[in-house]
Design an enzyme around this catalytic site. Structure first.
Site, mmCIF file in Angstrom:
data_model
loop_
_atom_site.group_PDB
_atom_site.id
_atom_site.type_symbol
_atom_site.label_atom_id
_atom_site.label_comp_id
_atom_site.label_asym_id
_atom_site.label_seq_id
_atom_site.Cartn_x
_atom_site.Cartn_y
_atom_site.Cartn_z
ATOM 1 N N THR A 270 0.828 -1.223 0.000
ATOM 2 C CA THR A 270 0.000 0.000 0.000
ATOM 3 C C THR A 270 0.858 1.267 0.000
ATOM 4 O O THR A 270 0.752 2.113 -0.897
ATOM 5 C CB THR A 270 -0.930 0.004 1.243
ATOM 6 O OG1 THR A 270 -1.694 -1.198 1.236
ATOM 7 C CG2 THR A 270 -1.850 1.210 1.239
ATOM 8 N N ALA B 223 12.792 -3.913 -3.759
ATOM 9 C CA ALA B 223 12.740 -5.316 -3.329
ATOM 10 C C ALA B 223 11.295 -5.672 -3.066
ATOM 11 O O ALA B 223 10.589 -4.940 -2.351
ATOM 12 C CB ALA B 223 13.561 -5.513 -2.060
ATOM 13 N N GLU C 108 8.581 10.219 9.732
ATOM 14 C CA GLU C 108 7.343 11.010 9.793
ATOM 15 C C GLU C 108 6.113 10.164 9.507
ATOM 16 O O GLU C 108 5.054 10.341 10.121
ATOM 17 C CB GLU C 108 7.429 12.186 8.801
ATOM 18 C CG GLU C 108 6.245 13.120 8.831
ATOM 19 C CD GLU C 108 6.014 13.764 10.190
ATOM 20 O OE1 GLU C 108 5.114 13.262 10.896
ATOM 21 O OE2 GLU C 108 6.721 14.730 10.538
ATOM 22 N N GLY D 222 -7.441 -0.243 3.091
ATOM 23 C CA GLY D 222 -5.973 -0.178 3.256
ATOM 24 C C GLY D 222 -5.525 0.519 4.531
ATOM 25 O O GLY D 222 -4.370 0.891 4.664
ATOM 26 N N GLU E 23 -3.520 -2.651 9.879
ATOM 27 C CA GLU E 23 -2.230 -3.342 9.878
ATOM 28 C C GLU E 23 -2.418 -4.751 9.314
ATOM 29 O O GLU E 23 -3.543 -5.275 9.298
ATOM 30 C CB GLU E 23 -1.693 -3.444 11.310
ATOM 31 C CG GLU E 23 -1.341 -2.117 11.933
ATOM 32 C CD GLU E 23 -0.332 -1.332 11.112
ATOM 33 O OE1 GLU E 23 0.786 -1.809 10.925
ATOM 34 O OE2 GLU E 23 -0.676 -0.235 10.656
ATOM 35 N N LYS F 46 2.790 4.403 18.295
ATOM 36 C CA LYS F 46 2.930 5.801 17.855
ATOM 37 C C LYS F 46 3.077 6.740 19.054
ATOM 38 O O LYS F 46 3.866 7.682 19.041
ATOM 39 C CB LYS F 46 1.716 6.201 17.023
ATOM 40 C CG LYS F 46 1.607 5.425 15.714
ATOM 41 C CD LYS F 46 0.206 5.537 15.133
ATOM 42 C CE LYS F 46 0.085 4.822 13.798
ATOM 43 N NZ LYS F 46 -1.311 4.602 13.405
HETATM 44 N N1 NAD Z 1 -1.131 1.404 5.228
HETATM 45 C C1 NAD Z 1 -1.047 2.545 5.904
HETATM 46 O O1 NAD Z 1 -1.945 3.382 5.856
HETATM 47 C C2 NAD Z 1 0.165 2.826 6.742
HETATM 48 C C3 NAD Z 1 0.291 4.088 7.325
HETATM 49 C C4 NAD Z 1 1.425 4.386 8.096
HETATM 50 C C5 NAD Z 1 2.380 3.430 8.270
HETATM 51 N N2 NAD Z 1 2.229 2.194 7.703
HETATM 52 C C6 NAD Z 1 3.337 1.230 7.889
HETATM 53 O O2 NAD Z 1 3.972 1.080 6.635
HETATM 54 C C7 NAD Z 1 4.501 -0.234 6.509
HETATM 55 C C8 NAD Z 1 3.946 -0.879 5.251
HETATM 56 O O3 NAD Z 1 2.545 -0.921 5.344
HETATM 57 P P1 NAD Z 1 1.615 -1.265 4.102
HETATM 58 O O4 NAD Z 1 0.238 -0.918 4.523
HETATM 59 O O5 NAD Z 1 2.176 -0.678 2.858
HETATM 60 O O6 NAD Z 1 1.756 -2.863 4.097
HETATM 61 P P2 NAD Z 1 1.532 -3.851 2.857
HETATM 62 O O7 NAD Z 1 1.323 -5.193 3.458
HETATM 63 O O8 NAD Z 1 0.527 -3.314 1.919
HETATM 64 O O9 NAD Z 1 2.964 -3.806 2.138
HETATM 65 C C9 NAD Z 1 4.076 -4.506 2.583
HETATM 66 C C10 NAD Z 1 4.766 -5.066 1.342
HETATM 67 O O10 NAD Z 1 6.007 -5.654 1.726
HETATM 68 C C11 NAD Z 1 6.163 -6.837 0.956
HETATM 69 N N3 NAD Z 1 7.123 -7.728 1.609
HETATM 70 C C12 NAD Z 1 6.949 -8.557 2.657
HETATM 71 N N4 NAD Z 1 8.091 -9.212 2.927
HETATM 72 C C13 NAD Z 1 8.986 -8.803 2.036
HETATM 73 C C14 NAD Z 1 10.355 -9.115 1.794
HETATM 74 N N5 NAD Z 1 11.010 -10.012 2.534
HETATM 75 N N6 NAD Z 1 10.990 -8.476 0.783
HETATM 76 C C15 NAD Z 1 10.354 -7.585 0.022
HETATM 77 N N7 NAD Z 1 9.062 -7.248 0.195
HETATM 78 C C16 NAD Z 1 8.396 -7.840 1.186
HETATM 79 C C17 NAD Z 1 4.768 -7.417 0.876
HETATM 80 O O11 NAD Z 1 4.665 -8.353 -0.172
HETATM 81 C C18 NAD Z 1 3.958 -6.169 0.649
HETATM 82 O O12 NAD Z 1 3.832 -5.839 -0.715
HETATM 83 C C19 NAD Z 1 4.127 -0.943 7.814
HETATM 84 O O13 NAD Z 1 5.193 -0.812 8.718
HETATM 85 C C20 NAD Z 1 2.941 -0.151 8.308
HETATM 86 O O14 NAD Z 1 2.771 -0.219 9.707
HETATM 87 C C21 NAD Z 1 1.161 1.881 6.940
HETATM 88 N N1 HSE Z 2 -3.158 0.765 10.782
HETATM 89 C C1 HSE Z 2 -2.792 2.138 10.975
HETATM 90 C C2 HSE Z 2 -2.147 2.660 9.735
HETATM 91 C C3 HSE Z 2 -1.526 4.015 9.915
HETATM 92 O O1 HSE Z 2 -0.440 3.973 10.759
HETATM 93 C C4 HSE Z 2 -4.048 2.938 11.304
HETATM 94 O O2 HSE Z 2 -5.164 2.421 11.138
HETATM 95 O O3 HSE Z 2 -3.933 4.072 11.766
HETATM 96 NA NA NA Z 3 3.225 11.864 10.423
#
Ligand code: NAD
Ligand code: HSE
Ligand code: NA
Length: 440
Positions: free
Chosen positions: A13, A43, A129, A187, A190, A205
């Protein structure tokens, strides 16, 4: 000047959002950063999907260590999530002299002290951030914008998923699991949504903000954490009738108890007066209220989750690093706002010592004298009552809900009083207790 080269770990995402926003706004971002910023390596677990997304513009590999070890990469963006693999990757990137950007609050809340120390030692930056309140620039505000102040407290709605669930349950009458499924589809959640629901993500956080606000190390293990899974729709309704809204709030505050200074660090469902701005933050929106001595109250509001809002913060960090990459490391903004040798070790208060107000719901047999018993128990514990509501659940029913709002009292006092109330033979089951903050 040659563009700075970035390696992206994980293109889910946030990774996809980051790639797209960086591409769409590349010209403007270059003008702001003073230099081009190019993702040259990605990656991914699913390399075919990743190759389609990036359209042949950069190398796609399956091994994330190939990115952190690549000599041409200047900045590594970690967007995989989880604890152990990202820790290894980030530590290796730092050891290789690369700057790091991460959205991973779980990683920093647990391993931040080790990571920041390694980065300091190596003279590289770790920027995060996106890890707190997604697109809201709250780290920058706390660390730089409010740097003149003594910060008193930070209170926030910092989990979009739970705020979305609570809003949908209240406004549309959706049940918990339907609302959660929608948040996952959008999306926000977690990978393991129990982190959202049980308050763990919010505590990650809050732990980071607490360190930045007060100049203390990250101490996730000391946080008091309660989520929304035990919250009942009936309490959301009663709270509304009394002029309050229930939110999953993260609160960190300096408090002096019996002459000793300590820090409150707690996440739990909280009644907030409906008239406060923060009580009206709905859906996946986040808000953080900061109380500081010079500026007073400031409130930061925006999208706390989702692909492009989070990408907005990831890219802001990329730009900051690009600008600072050639400056003397001594003059950089410290990771946790305070210089590493200036951290203090103020203790975190156990929850039993915390002072707050309470919403109590007592389910009683409709018998004469029960109200007198309740008020006597509270009066004996020196707990004053601010408001009382009596609700008959159904016509002709012999039982009723008594809802009371109390004045501030220490948590151990209210718990002792609740034990006495639950022992009354007129009281059915357990007392529901939700903390209340007036946030004035
Ligand atoms: N989604 C949100 O709104 C949001 C907001 C703030 C922070 N975050 C943080 O951002 C990070 C990513 O979240 P996301 O929502 O994009 O998760 P996601 O699950 O959509 O993306 C993670 C990606 O990493 C890939 N992955 C897993 N293992 C891997 C490996 N060994 N090598 C390469 N790729 C690998 C997965 O296939 C996946 O595409 C997390 O730490 C999450 O807590 C997410
Ligand atoms: N899962 C987290 C994503 C943003 O950090 C939330 O719902 O706020
Ligand atoms: Na922020």
């Amino acid at each position: 000047m040659k563009p700075i080269k970035v390696g992206l770990l994980g293109i889910g995402t946030v990774g996809e959002g980051t790639f797209n926003v960086l591409k769409r706004n590349q010209e403007e971002i270059r003008r702001r950063a003073g230099r081009g910023i190019e993702i040259t390596m990605v990656a991914a677990r699913n390399t075919e999907r990743a190759a389609r997304l990036v359209g042949g513009e950069c190398e796609v590999v399956s091994d994330p260590f190939a990115v952190v070890d690549h000599p041409d990469i200047d900045i590594v963006i970690e967007l995989i999530g989880g604890y152990e693999l990202p820790r290894e990757l980030v530590m290796r990137a730092i050891a290789n002299g690369k700057h790091v950007v991460t959205a991973n609050k779980a990683l920093l809340a647990l391993h931040g002290n080790e990571i920041f120390a390694a980065a300091q030692e190596k003279g590289v930056m770790v920027a995060f951030e996106a890890a707190v309140a997604g697109g809201i620039p709250i780290i920058k505000a706390l660390r730089e914008g409010l740097t003149a102040n003594r910060i008193e407290s930070v209170a926030g709605i910092i989990n979009g998923t739970t705020n979305f669930i609570l809003s949908e349950m209240r406004d549309k009458g959706l049940d918990f699991s339907t609302a959660l499924a929608q948040a996952q589809g959008l999306g926000y959640a977690e990978a393991d949504p129990t982190f959202d629901i049980e308050g763990v993500d919010a505590a990650h956080k809050l732990t980071i903000m607490s360190a930045i606000a007060f100049g203390i190390p990250v101490q996730f293990d000391k946080a008091h954490i309660e989520g929304i899974s035990k919250l009942e729709a009936v309490d959301i309704r009663y709270a509304e009738q009394l002029g309050y809204r229930i939110k999953l709030l993260g609160i960190t505050r300096r408090t002096v108890i019996d002459g000793v200074e300590g820090i409150e660090l707690r996440v739990h469902p909280t009644l907030i007066p409906t008239k406060r701005l923060i009580a009206n933050v709905e859906g996946a929106m986040n808000a953080v209220l900061v109380q500081a001595d010079a500026v007073g109250a400031t409130l930061y509001y925006g999208k706390g989750a989702g692909a492009e809002p989070t990408a907005s913060s990831v890219i802001a960090d990329l730009v900051d690093i690009t600008r600072l990459a050639t400056a003397d490391p001594e003059y950089r903004v410290p990771h946790l706002a305070f210089q590493p040798n200036q951290m203090t070790d103020v203790a975190i208060w156990p929850m039993s010592e915390i002072n707050t107000s309470y919403y109590l719901r007592v389910y009683v047999k409709n018998r004469l004298g029960v109200m007198a018993d309740l008020t006597r128990i509270l009066a004996d514990a020196r707990i004053s009552i601010d408001a009382v509501l009596q609700k008959e659940p159904a016509e002709g029913a012999t039982r009723l809900d008594i809802i009371m709002l109390t004045h501030q009292t220490r948590e151990k006092n209210i718990d002792a009083a609740i034990a006495k109330i639950e022992a009354l033979d007129t009281v059915v089951g357990n007392v529901t207790r939700i903390r209340l903050e007036s946030l004035s």
